[in-house]
Design a protein around this motif. Structure first.
Motif, PDB file in Angstrom:
ATOM      1  N   ALA A 118       7.545  16.251  46.590  1.00 29.81           N
ATOM      2  CA  ALA A 118       7.239  17.681  46.615  1.00 29.81           C
ATOM      3  C   ALA A 118       8.425  18.471  47.154  1.00 29.81           C
ATOM      4  O   ALA A 118       9.132  18.024  48.065  1.00 29.81           O
ATOM      5  N   LEU A 119       8.638  19.666  46.606  1.00 34.52           N
ATOM      6  CA  LEU A 119       9.782  20.497  46.978  1.00 34.52           C
ATOM      7  C   LEU A 119       9.332  21.855  47.498  1.00 34.52           C
ATOM      8  O   LEU A 119       8.374  22.441  47.009  1.00 34.52           O
ATOM      9  N   ALA A 120      10.086  22.350  48.490  1.00 36.48           N
ATOM     10  CA  ALA A 120       9.828  23.676  49.064  1.00 36.48           C
ATOM     11  C   ALA A 120      11.158  24.360  49.329  1.00 36.48           C
ATOM     12  O   ALA A 120      12.203  23.709  49.470  1.00 36.48           O
ATOM     13  N   ALA A 121      11.135  25.678  49.409  1.00 33.07           N
ATOM     14  CA  ALA A 121      12.342  26.434  49.739  1.00 33.07           C
ATOM     15  C   ALA A 121      12.798  26.051  51.145  1.00 33.07           C
ATOM     16  O   ALA A 121      11.981  25.916  52.064  1.00 33.07           O
ATOM     17  N   ASP A 122      14.100  25.873  51.304  1.00 34.14           N
ATOM     18  CA  ASP A 122      14.679  25.587  52.617  1.00 34.14           C
ATOM     19  C   ASP A 122      15.083  26.923  53.229  1.00 34.14           C
ATOM     20  O   ASP A 122      16.197  27.404  53.026  1.00 34.14           O
ATOM     21  N   MET A 123      14.184  27.537  53.971  1.00 31.11           N
ATOM     22  CA  MET A 123      14.394  28.897  54.463  1.00 31.11           C
ATOM     23  C   MET A 123      15.599  29.004  55.396  1.00 31.11           C
ATOM     24  O   MET A 123      16.193  30.073  55.527  1.00 31.11           O
ATOM     25  N   ALA A 124      15.970  27.912  56.029  1.00 35.48           N
ATOM     26  CA  ALA A 124      17.121  27.930  56.937  1.00 35.48           C
ATOM     27  C   ALA A 124      18.439  27.770  56.187  1.00 35.48           C
ATOM     28  O   ALA A 124      19.515  27.984  56.757  1.00 35.48           O
ATOM     29  N   ASN A 125      18.349  27.400  54.917  1.00 37.90           N
ATOM     30  CA  ASN A 125      19.572  27.171  54.124  1.00 37.90           C
ATOM     31  C   ASN A 125      19.414  27.735  52.718  1.00 37.90           C
ATOM     32  O   ASN A 125      19.629  27.037  51.729  1.00 37.90           O
ATOM     33  N   ARG A 126      19.021  28.993  52.617  1.00 38.66           N
ATOM     34  CA  ARG A 126      18.886  29.611  51.311  1.00 38.66           C
ATOM     35  C   ARG A 126      20.248  29.667  50.622  1.00 38.66           C
ATOM     36  O   ARG A 126      21.255  29.859  51.280  1.00 38.66           O
ATOM     37  N   PRO A 127      20.339  29.405  49.319  1.00 39.56           N
ATOM     38  CA  PRO A 127      19.228  29.295  48.367  1.00 39.56           C
ATOM     39  C   PRO A 127      18.768  27.860  48.098  1.00 39.56           C
ATOM     40  O   PRO A 127      18.273  27.576  47.016  1.00 39.56           O
ATOM     41  N   GLY A 136       5.423  21.547  50.278  1.00 41.42           N
ATOM     42  CA  GLY A 136       6.107  21.647  48.999  1.00 41.42           C
ATOM     43  C   GLY A 136       5.176  21.575  47.800  1.00 41.42           C
ATOM     44  O   GLY A 136       4.025  21.153  47.904  1.00 41.42           O
ATOM     45  N   LYS A 137       5.685  21.999  46.649  1.00 41.77           N
ATOM     46  CA  LYS A 137       4.940  21.923  45.394  1.00 41.77           C
ATOM     47  C   LYS A 137       5.217  20.575  44.730  1.00 41.77           C
ATOM     48  O   LYS A 137       6.342  20.082  44.758  1.00 41.77           O
ATOM     49  N   PRO A 138       4.199  19.967  44.116  1.00 42.75           N
ATOM     50  CA  PRO A 138       4.395  18.672  43.454  1.00 42.75           C
ATOM     51  C   PRO A 138       5.536  18.739  42.444  1.00 42.75           C
ATOM     52  O   PRO A 138       5.629  19.683  41.660  1.00 42.75           O
ATOM     53  N   SER A 139       6.400  17.731  42.470  1.00 47.26           N
ATOM     54  CA  SER A 139       7.589  17.732  41.609  1.00 47.26           C
ATOM     55  C   SER A 139       7.866  16.302  41.150  1.00 47.26           C
ATOM     56  O   SER A 139       8.007  15.404  41.979  1.00 47.26           O
ATOM     57  N   THR A 140       7.956  16.124  39.847  1.00 50.07           N
ATOM     58  CA  THR A 140       8.102  14.775  39.288  1.00 50.07           C
ATOM     59  C   THR A 140       9.234  14.738  38.270  1.00 50.07           C
ATOM     60  O   THR A 140       9.335  15.615  37.407  1.00 50.07           O
ATOM     61  N   GLY A 164       8.830  21.764  36.605  1.00 45.54           N
ATOM     62  CA  GLY A 164      10.045  22.570  36.452  1.00 45.54           C
ATOM     63  C   GLY A 164      10.364  23.386  37.689  1.00 45.54           C
ATOM     64  O   GLY A 164      10.493  24.605  37.606  1.00 45.54           O
ATOM     65  N   ARG A 165      10.490  22.724  38.831  1.00 43.24           N
ATOM     66  CA  ARG A 165      10.790  23.434  40.078  1.00 43.24           C
ATOM     67  C   ARG A 165      12.270  23.808  40.152  1.00 43.24           C
ATOM     68  O   ARG A 165      13.118  23.138  39.571  1.00 43.24           O
ATOM     69  N   SER A 166      12.555  24.856  40.910  1.00 41.23           N
ATOM     70  CA  SER A 166      13.942  25.263  41.129  1.00 41.23           C
ATOM     71  C   SER A 166      14.712  24.130  41.804  1.00 41.23           C
ATOM     72  O   SER A 166      14.241  23.553  42.789  1.00 41.23           O
ATOM     73  N   HIS A 167      15.872  23.802  41.250  1.00 46.74           N
ATOM     74  CA  HIS A 167      16.774  22.781  41.796  1.00 46.74           C
ATOM     75  C   HIS A 167      16.132  21.398  41.865  1.00 46.74           C
ATOM     76  O   HIS A 167      16.590  20.526  42.603  1.00 46.74           O
ATOM     77  N   GLN A 168      15.061  21.195  41.082  1.00 45.22           N
ATOM     78  CA  GLN A 168      14.331  19.928  41.161  1.00 45.22           C
ATOM     79  C   GLN A 168      15.228  18.714  40.949  1.00 45.22           C
ATOM     80  O   GLN A 168      15.191  17.766  41.753  1.00 45.22           O
TER      81      GLN A 168
END
Length: 224
Positions: A118-127, A136-140, A164-168
């Motif tokens: 699962a992937l989530a935005a890394d708020m401390a290291n955007r983008p 995180g959202k499921p990512s395969t 189709g997650r960002s930067h998956q």
């Protein structure tokens, strides 16, 4: 894969233009060069992008999916509202099949594998994004080894994102210890500096034509 670059960052747009791979009255399929945004960024100098270039010739062109600024490859561009709606529904239903080519650091051992992280935005290291099983959202991603170069200690992969997650693809490769060559966001300095561009390319896409329901399979071989 959507553009996840900070839209307030000034980016140098590639001088290389897109190539038309397929064209009819309602749909266009193009090959986007690396280092070109799919849509305009908020920075005033980031208006030069794929869709702005396409619309100079195809006024009704619109965007139904995106590739990252750093990634080259195939983008479907609807030319009518009907085509936009139909292809959008295909993406939502995950019936659009696609795969990418990537050159990664190290020798990947398994000939094939599936990455489910699962992937989530890394708020401390955007983008950037990060693996986060809690929020995180499921990512395969399905991974297939195409070749290994023991001299350069690199592996050529076919990557097929189920989601189709960002930067998956970039985060999944980093997570298994094989970052993509030329990745300035996720790879160690030596791996990032090994190429002047991110070695990730959307090579093939398959979808149903919005009008005829014919299966269209479009291929654009990677330049690396």
């Amino acid at each position: 894969m959507a553009d996840a670059i900070d839209s307030l960052t000034k980016l140098q747009a590639s001088s290389e233009d897109y190539d038309v791979l397929y064209q009819d009255d309602i749909v266009l399929v193009v090959n986007k060069p690396a280092k070109l945004l799919t849509v305009p960024g908020r920075h005033p100098d980031n208006h030069d992008c794929l869709i702005s270039r396409v619309q100079r010739e195809f006024l009704t062109a619109s965007i139904v999916h995106r590739l990252d600024y750093d990634t080259s490859g195939i983008v479907i561009i609807p030319l009518t509202k009907r085509a936009l709606s139909d292809i959008s529904k295909q993406f939502q239903a995950r019936t659009v099949q696609k795969h990418y080519i990537a050159l990664v650091a190290g020798l990947v051992k398994a000939n094939s594998q599936q990455i489910d992280l699962a992937l989530a935005a890394d708020m401390a290291n955007r983008p950037c994004y990060k693996v986060c099983q809690l929020e995180g959202k499921p990512s395969t991603t399905d991974v297939k080894v195409l070749s290994r170069d023991s001299t350069k200690q690199q592996t050529r992969l076919q990557l097929s994102p189920i989601t189709g997650r960002s930067h998956q693809l970039r985060v999944h490769m980093q997570a298994i210890g094989h970052p993509i060559v030329g990745d300035t966001l996720y790879a160690p300095d030596a791996v990032a500096a090994a190429s002047s561009r991110l070695l990730l390319h959307a090579e093939q896409i398959q979808f149903l034509h919005p009008l005829t329901a014919q299966v269209l399979t479009i291929t654009a071989p990677a330049a690396f």
